[in-house]
Design an enzyme around this catalytic site. Sequence first.
Site, PDB file in Angstrom:
ATOM      1  N   LYS A  67      87.514 -24.568 163.713  1.00  0.00           N
ATOM      2  CA  LYS A  67      88.865 -24.947 163.261  1.00  0.00           C
ATOM      3  C   LYS A  67      88.918 -26.445 162.986  1.00  0.00           C
ATOM      4  O   LYS A  67      89.517 -26.890 162.016  1.00  0.00           O
ATOM      5  CB  LYS A  67      89.904 -24.523 164.297  1.00  0.00           C
ATOM      6  CG  LYS A  67      90.101 -23.024 164.260  1.00  0.00           C
ATOM      7  CD  LYS A  67      91.266 -22.546 165.053  1.00  0.00           C
ATOM      8  CE  LYS A  67      91.441 -21.049 164.790  1.00  0.00           C
ATOM      9  NZ  LYS A  67      92.127 -20.361 165.876  1.00  0.00           N
ATOM     10  N   GLU A  68      88.282 -27.215 163.869  1.00  0.00           N
ATOM     11  CA  GLU A  68      88.250 -28.679 163.674  1.00  0.00           C
ATOM     12  C   GLU A  68      87.673 -29.018 162.294  1.00  0.00           C
ATOM     13  O   GLU A  68      88.215 -29.831 161.554  1.00  0.00           O
ATOM     14  CB  GLU A  68      87.385 -29.299 164.791  1.00  0.00           C
ATOM     15  CG  GLU A  68      87.100 -30.762 164.589  1.00  0.00           C
ATOM     16  CD  GLU A  68      86.610 -31.478 165.861  1.00  0.00           C
ATOM     17  OE1 GLU A  68      86.698 -30.898 166.956  1.00  0.00           O
ATOM     18  OE2 GLU A  68      86.153 -32.622 165.733  1.00  0.00           O
TER      19      GLU A  68
END
Length: 386
Positions: A243-244
């Site tokens: 997600k980062e």
Amino acid sequence: MSLYFDEEHNMFRQMVRQFVEKEIEPHVEEWEEQRIWPARTLLKQMGDLGLLGLSYPEKYGGAGLDYWYNLILFEELGRCSCGGVPMGIGVHTDMATPALAQFGSEELKQRFLVPAIAGQMCAAIAVSEPDAGSDVAAIRTRAEPDGDMYVINGSKMWITNGTQADFIVLLARTAAGQGYRGMSLILVPTNTPGFSVSRKLEKLGMHSSDTAILSFDNMRVPKAYRIGEEGTGFQLQMQQFQKERLIGSVMGLAGAERALELTVKYTRERSTFGKPLIENQWVHFKLAELLSEIEALRQLNYHCTRMMVAGQDATKEVSMAKLKVGRLVRQVADTCVQFHGGMGYVEEYPIARYFRDSRLLSIGAGADEIMLGIIAKYAGLYPTRG
Ligand SMILES: Cc1cc2nc3c(=O)[nH]c(=O)nc-3n(C[C@H](O)[C@H](O)[C@H](O)COP(=O)(O)OP(=O)(O)OC[C@H]3O[C@@H](n4cnc5c(N)ncnc54)[C@H](O)[C@@H]3O)c2cc1C
């Protein structure tokens, strides 16, 4: 209604855009100068609007929406005239909290995820160390068991939101000599004795984001603050990184698009040799080429989002997106400065800040070379040993 977004998505986008224009943009200069964004104030405002837990369950104060809403949030935040504030927000919503939301115990989620989603607590993620950035498996911060507590000793480097976080999701070594299998993710409240901020770092860019070196000196944290099983920290963090990296790619492209818009405007207004700069074929061809590359990578970001929403493993595709967007924004930044001429080199024009801020994407959240390694591994290109 577009191919990807319906009326509700569009209304949400509009709401975020207005928030950025009203609550962030007027303060950017001040926050850049102060070298910090007011995390608690801004997160509280965002929490009140329901912007901090878009895809987290309603049970914890989230909106229970799919990940497309996170994408929209960061497409809009990524258009800010600085990279630091969106990065600080992204760390809170999509880099430090996904593992907590997915694998944290009920107690941990009630204590930390609920206030994080409400904007009452600020989160940070602490993986990197002075001697272990790219090589995550080399981290040395230890969390030694002592009854039902861990005793934490070590140091973390480069921690975004590090001077103002209320809690930190820490990757630490809970068993010696077991390589990546000996690590755990532990939630660490920053008001615990033994925690200190050793130093706030002065950076090339992202000035409104605070980045710190943190120190842990015999810090005692309950074992109940561990996220997931002992020894699974490395894997959980690798998952959380997806997600980062996707959010980084989304913000990266949004910023590139904005920088190109500014450059189109500037090259239309600025004339040399009796005609607007943009009328030179080299200039409009180059801009057209970069726009095409942005569009191609936008489709890759959307594909990654689609895979995530479908519950598929998007590690390879997200690594490709992060790699290529990181490289593209460097080209865009360089070209935009070039076409602004001297004006690209002065602080009065937003392009200079963009040039500094955008450079981070090829380094942070895993450098380009680390993305290449992951892609090579997933594509079966790794040299065989033996
Ligand atoms: C502004 C900023 C904010 C950050 N925020 C956070 C945060 O909130 N939390 C956190 O945990 N970390 C954070 N980081 C750390 C970031 O993730 C690391 O800087 C990054 O992973 C690179 O690690 P390193 O700096 O130790 O570089 P190193 O690991 O020393 O690598 C240096 C360079 O060597 C090359 N390289 C490394 N390994 C290889 C290889 N195997 N093959 C070929 N080339 C290689 C790459 O070009 C790399 O850039 C942040 C960093 C910055 C600058």
